[in-house]
Design a protein around this motif. Structure first.
Motif, PDB file in Angstrom:
ATOM      1  N   GLU A 161       0.826  -1.217   0.000  1.00  0.00           N
ATOM      2  CA  GLU A 161       0.000   0.000   0.000  1.00  0.00           C
ATOM      3  C   GLU A 161       0.858   1.265   0.000  1.00  0.00           C
ATOM      4  OE1 GLU A 161       0.864  -0.797   4.305  1.00  0.00           O
ATOM      5  OE2 GLU A 161       0.352  -2.007   2.538  1.00  0.00           O
ATOM      6  N   ARG A 162       2.195   1.081   0.120  1.00  0.00           N
ATOM      7  CA  ARG A 162       3.134   2.206   0.052  1.00  0.00           C
ATOM      8  C   ARG A 162       4.244   1.822  -0.925  1.00  0.00           C
ATOM      9  NH1 ARG A 162       5.026   1.098   4.881  1.00  0.00           N
ATOM     10  NH2 ARG A 162       3.424  -0.517   5.085  1.00  0.00           N
ATOM     11  N   ALA A 163       4.147   2.318  -2.145  1.00  0.00           N
ATOM     12  CA  ALA A 163       5.130   1.994  -3.179  1.00  0.00           C
ATOM     13  C   ALA A 163       6.182   3.098  -3.241  1.00  0.00           C
ATOM     14  CB  ALA A 163       4.446   1.848  -4.534  1.00  0.00           C
ATOM     15  N   VAL A 164       7.437   2.695  -3.461  1.00  0.00           N
ATOM     16  CA  VAL A 164       8.551   3.646  -3.465  1.00  0.00           C
ATOM     17  C   VAL A 164       9.168   3.729  -4.857  1.00  0.00           C
ATOM     18  CG1 VAL A 164      10.729   4.305  -2.372  1.00  0.00           C
ATOM     19  CG2 VAL A 164       9.020   3.012  -1.060  1.00  0.00           C
ATOM     20  N   VAL A 165       9.400   4.958  -5.315  1.00  0.00           N
ATOM     21  CA  VAL A 165      10.138   5.209  -6.554  1.00  0.00           C
ATOM     22  C   VAL A 165      11.412   5.950  -6.161  1.00  0.00           C
ATOM     23  CG1 VAL A 165      10.149   6.330  -8.814  1.00  0.00           C
ATOM     24  CG2 VAL A 165       8.027   5.350  -7.917  1.00  0.00           C
ATOM     25  N   PHE A 166      12.565   5.298  -6.402  1.00  0.00           N
ATOM     26  CA  PHE A 166      13.838   5.900  -6.035  1.00  0.00           C
ATOM     27  C   PHE A 166      14.434   6.663  -7.215  1.00  0.00           C
ATOM     28  CE2 PHE A 166      13.477   2.174  -3.218  1.00  0.00           C
ATOM     29  CZ  PHE A 166      13.644   2.790  -1.992  1.00  0.00           C
ATOM     30  N   GLN A 167      15.479   7.452  -6.920  1.00  0.00           N
ATOM     31  CA  GLN A 167      16.178   8.186  -7.982  1.00  0.00           C
ATOM     32  C   GLN A 167      16.777   7.208  -8.988  1.00  0.00           C
ATOM     33  OE1 GLN A 167      18.855  11.208  -6.570  1.00  0.00           O
ATOM     34  NE2 GLN A 167      19.918  11.388  -8.504  1.00  0.00           N
ATOM     35  N   ASN A 168      17.305   6.088  -8.480  1.00  0.00           N
ATOM     36  CA  ASN A 168      17.768   5.015  -9.343  1.00  0.00           C
ATOM     37  C   ASN A 168      16.572   4.121  -9.658  1.00  0.00           C
ATOM     38  OD1 ASN A 168      18.914   2.792 -10.538  1.00  0.00           O
ATOM     39  ND2 ASN A 168      20.515   2.514  -9.008  1.00  0.00           N
ATOM     40  N   MET A 190       8.230   9.046  -3.408  1.00  0.00           N
ATOM     41  CA  MET A 190       9.192   9.302  -4.477  1.00  0.00           C
ATOM     42  C   MET A 190      10.398  10.046  -3.911  1.00  0.00           C
ATOM     43  SD  MET A 190       6.464  10.408  -7.455  1.00  0.00           S
ATOM     44  CE  MET A 190       7.400   9.701  -8.797  1.00  0.00           C
ATOM     45  N   ASP A 191      11.566   9.411  -4.000  1.00  0.00           N
ATOM     46  CA  ASP A 191      12.797   9.988  -3.447  1.00  0.00           C
ATOM     47  C   ASP A 191      13.628  10.574  -4.588  1.00  0.00           C
ATOM     48  OD1 ASP A 191      14.944  10.730  -1.941  1.00  0.00           O
ATOM     49  OD2 ASP A 191      15.294   8.767  -1.031  1.00  0.00           O
ATOM     50  N   GLU A 192      13.475  11.862  -4.820  1.00  0.00           N
ATOM     51  CA  GLU A 192      14.152  12.568  -5.917  1.00  0.00           C
ATOM     52  C   GLU A 192      14.070  11.759  -7.217  1.00  0.00           C
ATOM     53  OE1 GLU A 192      17.721  14.969  -5.103  1.00  0.00           O
ATOM     54  OE2 GLU A 192      17.852  13.822  -3.245  1.00  0.00           O
ATOM     55  N   PRO A 193      12.868  11.462  -7.686  1.00  0.00           N
ATOM     56  CA  PRO A 193      12.711  10.543  -8.816  1.00  0.00           C
ATOM     57  C   PRO A 193      13.294  11.053 -10.126  1.00  0.00           C
ATOM     58  CG  PRO A 193      10.639  11.645  -8.334  1.00  0.00           C
ATOM     59  CD  PRO A 193      11.579  12.003  -7.231  1.00  0.00           C
ATOM     60  N   PHE A 194      13.435  12.381 -10.243  1.00  0.00           N
ATOM     61  CA  PHE A 194      13.922  12.934 -11.510  1.00  0.00           C
ATOM     62  C   PHE A 194      15.289  13.587 -11.373  1.00  0.00           C
ATOM     63  CE2 PHE A 194       9.161  13.863 -11.516  1.00  0.00           C
ATOM     64  CZ  PHE A 194       8.844  12.587 -11.944  1.00  0.00           C
ATOM     65  N   GLY A 195      15.950  13.361 -10.248  1.00  0.00           N
ATOM     66  CA  GLY A 195      17.212  14.032  -9.957  1.00  0.00           C
ATOM     67  C   GLY A 195      18.337  13.702 -10.916  1.00  0.00           C
ATOM     68  N   ALA A 196      18.317  12.502 -11.508  1.00  0.00           N
ATOM     69  CA  ALA A 196      19.410  12.084 -12.390  1.00  0.00           C
ATOM     70  C   ALA A 196      19.122  12.364 -13.862  1.00  0.00           C
ATOM     71  CB  ALA A 196      19.677  10.592 -12.197  1.00  0.00           C
ATOM     72  N   LEU A 197      18.006  13.024 -14.148  1.00  0.00           N
ATOM     73  CA  LEU A 197      17.608  13.250 -15.538  1.00  0.00           C
ATOM     74  C   LEU A 197      18.030  14.640 -16.006  1.00  0.00           C
ATOM     75  CD1 LEU A 197      13.975  11.806 -15.351  1.00  0.00           C
ATOM     76  CD2 LEU A 197      16.089  10.601 -15.969  1.00  0.00           C
TER      77      LEU A 197
END
Length: 323
Positions: free
Chosen positions: A105-112, A189-196
């Motif tokens: 119920e808690r999904a995580v999207v990482f920077q990687n 979402m932990d800085e999901p777009f930081g590497a883009l």
């Protein structure tokens, strides 16, 4: 039992039920509550306090951004909500149930993006779907659900490709599709777009706004990007510097949706919000209850003779000693 006693008991029961219902109603109005969370980590020198009494609530469907300088505990907050860390004090309550560990119920999207390199785009999403919906959906239903979520992030055309065959932005889209396919109550979402790169980042932000508009997800996002925070969020939580980091200020973003980044560029309200965040990050980022001692001005001059007669200035020599 005498009739008057029965009547009094009935009245008391009715009143008790009324207050119980009001209490339950008040509790249910908050979807997610980070309840006075403190986080300590053991070190050789003793306990290190990363977070101190972090307390805030989120309503269902809200988009929350957490912003602050590096080391202020943003990711620690996210990991506690995800159930990956256990708070030293306090806790997290989702729909009136305490969180005690990770859950779908808690999904995580990482920077990687964290995709399995040997699996296709389709199989990377299927991995999560089978884990969550095995025994709940048929194989045909799971297949339709996987394709639906890939189409939601505009990746249906690449479902047979390997991660090595798609771009960084496309990989992150697959990571988001995988998270959404779990039907989470909260998307973390932990800085999901930081590497883009900047252009891909803008496209991803627009896609995320589109998805959130359709699904009304509850989202908590970590970011260092002020413009990203204002563009995407309903509320921005600004963290003080660590150690013992806590919430410095909370900024409500009252901008109509859907939001257009080009139209907002010269919007005075949008720019006011930007200035509020920048002011906090660069002027008020220390703990609000700890006064900052003013520093004596120091000046370094190549020609010391220019300072003759200026007793209000402090001259510093090459070796760092006051002259």
């Amino acid at each position: 039992m005498p009739s008057f006693a029965r009547g009094r008991q009935s009245k008391t029961t009715t009143v008790s039920r009324y207050f119980l219902e009001r209490k339950e109603e008040k509790m249910s109005s908050t979807y997610l509550h980070i309840d006075h969370v403190t986080m300590n980590f053991p070190t050789k020198e003793g306990e290190f306090c990363a977070l101190d009494d972090v307390n805030f609530s989120i309503n269902q469907g809200e988009y929350i951004s957490i912003i602050g300088h590096s080391g202020c505990g943003k990711s620690t907050v996210l990991n506690i909500v995800a159930g990956l860390l256990k708070a030293s004090k306090g806790g997290v309550v989702l729909e009136n149930k305490e969180i005690n560990g990770p859950g779908p119920e808690r999904a995580v999207v990482f920077q990687n993006h964290s995709l399995m390199p040997w699996l296709s785009v389709y199989e990377n999403v299927a991995l999560a779907v089978r884990r969550v919906f095995r025994g709940k959906k048929s194989k045909a239903e799971m297949k339709d659900w996987i394709v639906h979520n890939l189409n939601l992030v505009h990746m249906g055309h690449a479902m047979d490709k390997l991660p090595s065959e798609i771009s960084g932005g496309m990989k992150q889209r697959v990571g988001i599709a995988r998270a959404l396919a779990m039907q989470p109550k909260v998307l973390l979402m932990d800085e999901p777009f930081g590497a883009l790169d900047a252009l891909t980042r803008s496209h991803m932000q627009d896609s995320l706004m589109e998805i959130q508009g359709k699904l009304n997800n509850t989202i908590i996002m970590i970011t260092h990007d002020v413009d990203e925070a204002v563009l995407l969020s309903d509320k921005i939580i600004m963290m003080t510097n660590g150690p013992s980091a806590t919430i410095g200020e909370v900024l409500e973003i009252d901008l109509p949706r859907p939001r257009d980044r080009v139209g907002l560029a010269n919007n005075p309200t949008y720019n006011h919000y930007r200035q509020q965040i920048l002011g906090f990050l660069y002027e008020r980022h220390a703990k609000p209850d700890v006064p900052i001692e003013p520093k004596e001005p120091e000046m370094v001059q190549d020609n010391p003779s220019e300072l003759e007669g200026k007793s209000d200035l402090k001259l510093v020599s090459d070796n760092g000693q006051a002259a």
